[in-house]
Design a protein around this motif. Structure first.
Motif, PDB file in Angstrom:
ATOM      1  N   UNK A   1       0.910  -1.332  -0.107  1.00  0.00           N
ATOM      2  CA  UNK A   1      -0.062   0.108   0.105  1.00  0.00           C
ATOM      3  C   UNK A   1       1.013   1.346   0.026  1.00  0.00           C
ATOM      4  N   UNK A   2       1.686   1.221   0.977  1.00  0.00           N
ATOM      5  CA  UNK A   2       2.644   2.659   0.874  1.00  0.00           C
ATOM      6  C   UNK A   2       3.455   2.569  -0.325  1.00  0.00           C
ATOM      7  N   UNK A   3       4.135   1.616  -0.812  1.00  0.00           N
ATOM      8  CA  UNK A   3       4.683   1.677  -2.068  1.00  0.00           C
ATOM      9  C   UNK A   3       3.995   2.259  -3.207  1.00  0.00           C
ATOM     10  N   UNK A   4       2.687   1.947  -3.170  1.00  0.00           N
ATOM     11  CA  UNK A   4       1.937   2.156  -4.376  1.00  0.00           C
ATOM     12  C   UNK A   4       1.599   3.468  -4.271  1.00  0.00           C
ATOM     13  N   UNK A   5       1.480   3.979  -3.209  1.00  0.00           N
ATOM     14  CA  UNK A   5       0.877   5.327  -2.793  1.00  0.00           C
ATOM     15  C   UNK A   5       2.471   6.366  -3.149  1.00  0.00           C
ATOM     16  N   UNK A   6       3.483   5.832  -2.799  1.00  0.00           N
ATOM     17  CA  UNK A   6       4.801   6.779  -2.887  1.00  0.00           C
ATOM     18  C   UNK A   6       4.701   6.982  -4.297  1.00  0.00           C
ATOM     19  N   UNK A   7       4.711   5.825  -5.022  1.00  0.00           N
ATOM     20  CA  UNK A   7       5.007   5.840  -6.610  1.00  0.00           C
ATOM     21  C   UNK A   7       3.821   7.157  -7.270  1.00  0.00           C
ATOM     22  N   UNK A   8       2.860   7.195  -6.703  1.00  0.00           N
ATOM     23  CA  UNK A   8       1.798   8.148  -7.376  1.00  0.00           C
ATOM     24  C   UNK A   8       2.103   9.677  -6.780  1.00  0.00           C
ATOM     25  N   UNK A   9       2.827   9.608  -5.951  1.00  0.00           N
ATOM     26  CA  UNK A   9       3.227  11.320  -5.239  1.00  0.00           C
ATOM     27  C   UNK A   9       4.403  11.542  -5.857  1.00  0.00           C
ATOM     28  N   UNK A  10       4.534  12.908  -5.779  1.00  0.00           N
ATOM     29  CA  UNK A  10       5.861  13.654  -6.230  1.00  0.00           C
ATOM     30  C   UNK A  10       6.933  13.329  -5.482  1.00  0.00           C
TER      31      UNK A  10
ATOM     32  N   UNK B   1       9.614  14.114  -3.143  1.00  0.00           N
ATOM     33  CA  UNK B   1      10.092  15.239  -2.297  1.00  0.00           C
ATOM     34  C   UNK B   1       8.975  16.228  -1.864  1.00  0.00           C
ATOM     35  N   UNK B   2       7.650  15.889  -2.308  1.00  0.00           N
ATOM     36  CA  UNK B   2       6.710  16.682  -1.900  1.00  0.00           C
ATOM     37  C   UNK B   2       6.197  16.158  -0.553  1.00  0.00           C
ATOM     38  N   UNK B   3       5.224  16.856   0.105  1.00  0.00           N
ATOM     39  CA  UNK B   3       4.633  16.800   1.496  1.00  0.00           C
ATOM     40  C   UNK B   3       4.316  15.218   1.547  1.00  0.00           C
ATOM     41  N   UNK B   4       3.523  14.823   0.742  1.00  0.00           N
ATOM     42  CA  UNK B   4       2.930  13.614   0.697  1.00  0.00           C
ATOM     43  C   UNK B   4       4.039  12.369   1.000  1.00  0.00           C
ATOM     44  N   UNK B   5       4.785  12.675  -0.286  1.00  0.00           N
ATOM     45  CA  UNK B   5       6.103  11.694  -0.343  1.00  0.00           C
ATOM     46  C   UNK B   5       6.661  11.580   0.711  1.00  0.00           C
ATOM     47  N   UNK B   6       7.203  12.691   1.279  1.00  0.00           N
ATOM     48  CA  UNK B   6       8.139  12.533   2.554  1.00  0.00           C
ATOM     49  C   UNK B   6       7.174  11.981   3.667  1.00  0.00           C
ATOM     50  N   UNK B   7       6.210  12.131   4.057  1.00  0.00           N
ATOM     51  CA  UNK B   7       5.150  11.458   5.029  1.00  0.00           C
ATOM     52  C   UNK B   7       5.003   9.918   4.672  1.00  0.00           C
ATOM     53  N   UNK B   8       4.888   9.595   3.537  1.00  0.00           N
ATOM     54  CA  UNK B   8       4.872   8.292   3.272  1.00  0.00           C
ATOM     55  C   UNK B   8       6.100   7.423   3.721  1.00  0.00           C
ATOM     56  N   UNK B   9       7.229   8.107   3.281  1.00  0.00           N
ATOM     57  CA  UNK B   9       8.585   7.538   3.386  1.00  0.00           C
ATOM     58  C   UNK B   9       8.998   7.621   5.088  1.00  0.00           C
ATOM     59  N   UNK B  10       8.357   8.463   5.710  1.00  0.00           N
ATOM     60  CA  UNK B  10       8.566   8.506   7.008  1.00  0.00           C
ATOM     61  C   UNK B  10       7.934   7.472   8.000  1.00  0.00           C
ATOM     62  N   UNK B  11       7.072   6.991   7.447  1.00  0.00           N
ATOM     63  CA  UNK B  11       6.220   5.718   8.103  1.00  0.00           C
ATOM     64  C   UNK B  11       7.318   4.870   8.810  1.00  0.00           C
ATOM     65  N   UNK B  12       7.262   4.775   9.860  1.00  0.00           N
ATOM     66  CA  UNK B  12       8.505   3.997  10.214  1.00  0.00           C
ATOM     67  C   UNK B  12       8.358   2.604  10.996  1.00  0.00           C
ATOM     68  N   UNK B  13       9.028   1.690  11.288  1.00  0.00           N
ATOM     69  CA  UNK B  13       8.878   0.316  11.557  1.00  0.00           C
ATOM     70  C   UNK B  13       8.207   0.221  12.760  1.00  0.00           C
ATOM     71  N   UNK B  14       8.149   1.171  13.734  1.00  0.00           N
ATOM     72  CA  UNK B  14       7.349   1.265  14.963  1.00  0.00           C
ATOM     73  C   UNK B  14       5.985   1.252  14.611  1.00  0.00           C
ATOM     74  N   UNK B  15       5.739   2.323  13.758  1.00  0.00           N
ATOM     75  CA  UNK B  15       4.234   2.676  13.236  1.00  0.00           C
ATOM     76  C   UNK B  15       3.650   1.244  12.711  1.00  0.00           C
ATOM     77  N   UNK B  16       4.416   0.893  11.973  1.00  0.00           N
ATOM     78  CA  UNK B  16       4.043  -0.415  11.000  1.00  0.00           C
ATOM     79  C   UNK B  16       3.753  -1.515  11.900  1.00  0.00           C
ATOM     80  N   UNK B  17       4.571  -1.684  12.979  1.00  0.00           N
ATOM     81  CA  UNK B  17       4.540  -2.828  13.941  1.00  0.00           C
ATOM     82  C   UNK B  17       3.128  -2.855  14.664  1.00  0.00           C
ATOM     83  N   UNK B  18       2.735  -1.347  14.909  1.00  0.00           N
ATOM     84  CA  UNK B  18       1.656  -1.023  15.540  1.00  0.00           C
ATOM     85  C   UNK B  18       0.259  -1.535  14.779  1.00  0.00           C
ATOM     86  N   UNK B  19       0.215  -1.013  13.550  1.00  0.00           N
ATOM     87  CA  UNK B  19      -0.623  -1.474  12.631  1.00  0.00           C
ATOM     88  C   UNK B  19      -0.889  -2.834  12.434  1.00  0.00           C
TER      89      UNK B  19
END
Lengths: 324, 324, 324, 324
Positions: free
Chosen positions: A243-252, A254-272
């Protein structure tokens, strides 16, 4: 830190290479082929390798078949022969020694029943060597076996039961059979891993709690495992990544969106992942539908390979005669 | 348009209410309790209801137990009694009529084996009424059964086999038993659904391809299903929803990010699920580990409920005497 | 008149020869060997042979293995090949025809489950030829299968279910698989009989009540059977014979005692067997202990032999690829 | 001297009374009823009783049901309650003690799998008392279990495995579950025997070779057995007796013939039985056909009875909640 656990050394290696895009250090990998069977040897050489692979120093051999051939007796025999040869190289075992084969796992849960199923197909000889030594071919080596069950069914740590039996039987070699969880469905029921470092806590479908190894038992322990289920946490983790990489591909970039997606870290993922799987309980199992049907074939292949390795002075015909 | 398929009318209802936050129209829902057993009746009244629920006009009763009690014989008997009563209300069946019970599903795949397992626990009497009519209690009604197997094993559409048998047996009522897929693990093995509209194509674990109903067989068809697995597509879909909503929460309302996330549409989501599950093949199954152990209890409960409904002039003691 | 019933033509022959110390007439017997596999062909030529053998005019081929080798994949493959060749000679079947394989027996009773077990290991293709004809290799012939269950479980005569399905499927050849009772334990699980006259009433473990043959179905019916239990009546009969002959040996020829023992006639013996077995019910079964373990191997051998015979334009590799 | 062996004290008693037409000495028999359940207590008081019964001094309680009711949950619960009460009277066990339940037998052979099947349905608590003592209701007593397998599968004497585990676990009470052979088919699966003298060599289907008792383990051993097969030797012996007595009836009292028949002694009879059974191997098993289906019900009844006896401070609802 969260890490997707895997019982297979080849997966730990793949996982590391994926994430780090670099070479492994402290680890030596060699691949050979025997017909359509691929044999991968992963040697963890030092504590750097240990840390990277989350596995102790030692040798882990993986036998892969393009497609496990439940209906092809000849192919099954060939796979058993390769397994026998691989095991023989790893063990130091002579005619005077006694081997104890331990079939780990829960015989009531099909994909966890590999160990107990293998046990019932082994060439068991120790009692005959003791009870009727004159009637037994002298080339036959003493082999015995147990299926100790799992903590939830026995209320006793598996390693404690093994220790109790080892104290009585005093074997010179232990081979532990276990059903494993794989990260990939296409490895399920088509890979056999053999390692010379025993069983670590937390491995296997049943998540063993205590180590079963030379350190704890004073006897060399070979661990033989076959992945029979897919880890549900892995499946969830792979879904999130996708899901993350699919959305990263769709976003520009360096954009805000791109950076936010990139910043989803392992701890958050683990929580999910925790949140997703919790309602399903610890009780969840992802298996191929035909699991009930294939366990018999795989246990036959594994048992036959062990029989070959432990009875090198007999040919297959002798072994089969004994078993029938 | 993609929609998460569910075999359970209560889930279709929940799913609709979740997405639409409004009341259902064309559907009538009634809940009653019998001790700790919850009985939900969902009546689909017209084509509006049909479209919303993706199920034909008819009555769907769901029996829920807080926790299916595999070890509690008394509780199992009570559940069978409630099931028997519910079935009896739904069927019009008298002493002169013959019932045919059809156990759908694959007996080689544990969670799909509910139908065949129920069949072997039924009170089967048709042959006795024909062969030894004088020896048979006249209060006993003629009941027969088949387990037709699945397309992949037989190469024959299940509905064709049923038609062939119906032509020979000429029953006045058909009851079809099927194992279903649920959207929620906590429904697995703890819900029984009874419907009076037969079996639709695509339902059940094995995804029946053709309709089994009064329309196709000229005999009333009652469908009785128990969810025994979780749908893997549902699990993946739930995971994606959770990732999206977790990120939506983190982003500012109305921002570019927020809008982008909101705009992930059903088609994209469907693509992702397809991508995630494809490597796992059509072959994937998510089950609670204890599945091998519970199928026997559930099939006993269902068989007993059917026995009660089809033999109302016998008491439980007579039925048990017959079965033993 | 009482006669010990046997499902095996070779046993009927042995039994006759034992009792009559003469040659069979109306019966032609031929033995050949394929390695350690013995193939006996018993041809019943006319009504004299029919009376002697209690079996209809036709060909009965028996395949014997010195010891069925459950652990020896190569030997299993070889046995399947011999079975395939034998079947091929007996059937007239071409690419345009459809075969229906019927797995008789009760899947809940291990030694009676051979038929249903074979069904699940067959190469089933009819639905693919119909649904996705373009994707299917043109050399593949249409094969379908059913496991109709037994009268006690279905309440419907097995032959009626088969007729219903035959009416829908319209096959050109039927192969019926059945578990048999043998007079001798050493034949159990080590003999395969193939006959071209279908299934007679009273044969098989479940004692079929109606004929399944070309006469009743208008389609040629090949019957393939493997003895998986010993007949309890036979065991009792053998015991009585042994007691009598042991006492005859001890008494003087021509003496009163001797004559009395000699005069124990078949009716008296039949009465004794009835008396012995009655308290045990119709329900008794004499099996080798390992029955649970061997049924899988035998069903694999039989299924593989049928696959070879029905798909002569494929090699084993293609068949295995299809099945996996 | 030859004697037909029986695992059941009530059968030893019947057998003695039959042969000797007199009263037993050294043995005290008491019968009570609990509804339709008959409870027979056989107390062997001294060495006279020991010799007559071929069983050590101690108490043997037999619970008989007119017909075991696999489909009647309420009746099963009632039987479990009677078993629980009986066990409770026999054991001295308090909250501070640990019980070890041993499920003897071979899980691969259905009628010998009672022990392992019971184990998987027990309330196992020892590990929870150790690992999470605070989370565990203080009224719960520590219980653990093992299924040690059989000599032919493990190559290790069962008693040695038990000793090894006892050394580690140090239980205060052992309950051994075993499948037995009965002399009469109507006792099969409808009798439960509980004894306080442990397991003797030669008893059980698998013929244990070494004693499992307080003498060998220093812990009190309760033995709980259910006959699940008929002894083939017994069936043969009964057949011979019937043939002889049928001929004795036909001959004149005092005649040569009569006297000869009367003089057939036990040794000759033993020889005949040996001759009859030898071709069948040690491997023969006489079971009711439905054995595959009933083992689940019986193991449930037994497990439930043990749960009641070992957890007297919990009610059935608590136990069921724990198990589900």
């Amino acid at each position: 830190m969260f890490s997707v656990r895997t019982d297979l050394a080849v997966e730990a290696k793949e996982f590391y290479e994926e994430k780090n895009k670099g070479k492994l250090s402290g680890v030596e990998v060699k691949e050979t082929n025997d017909g359509d069977i691929k044999i991968t040897s992963v040697k963890i050489l030092n504590d750097v390798g240990e840390r990277i692979m989350s596995k102790p120093v030692g040798t882990y051999v993986t036998i892969d078949v393009p497609k496990l051939t439940y209906y092809d007796g000849e192919a099954m025999d060939r796979l058993s022969a390769v397994l026998g040869k691989t095991l023989m190289k790893m063990i130091k075992f002579d005619d005077s020694m006694t081997a104890l084969v331990v079939g780990l796992g829960n015989w009531n849960i099909t994909p966890d029943s590999l160990g107990p199923k293998v046990i019932s197909k082994l060439m068991i000889t120790r009692h005959l060597k003791q009870l009727v030594p004159d009637k037994i071919d002298e080339r036959i080596r003493p082999v015995c076996a147990i299926a100790p069950g799992v903590l939830g069914i026995t209320g006793i740590e598996t390693s404690e039961i093994i220790k109790g039996v080892v104290n009585k039987v005093k074997p010179n070699l232990i081979i532990c059979i276990d059903a494993l969880a794989s990260r990939k469905l296409d490895r399920v029921n088509s890979t056999i891993q053999i390692g010379d470092t025993g069983i670590s806590p937390g491995s296997g479908i049943g998540n063993r709690r205590m180590e079963i190894s030379q350190k704890t038992l004073n006897v060399p322990v070979i661990a033989l495992g076959v992945p029979t289920v897919v880890d549900a946490a892995t499946m969830a983790s792979d879904t999130i990544d996708m899901v993350l990489s699919s959305m990263i591909k769709q976003s520009k970039t360096g954009g805000q969106f791109y950076n936010m997606l990139k910043s989803v870290d392992r701890n958050e993922k683990f929580e999910m992942i925790r949140e997703i799987l919790e309602p399903y309980g610890a009780n969840l199992m992802v298996t191929p539908k035909e699991v009930d049907m294939v366990m018999d074939s795989i246990s036959k292949i594994v048992a036959c390979g062990i029989n070959i390795a432990l009875q090198p002075r007999l040919d297959l015909e002798d072994i089969n005669k004994f078993l029938n």
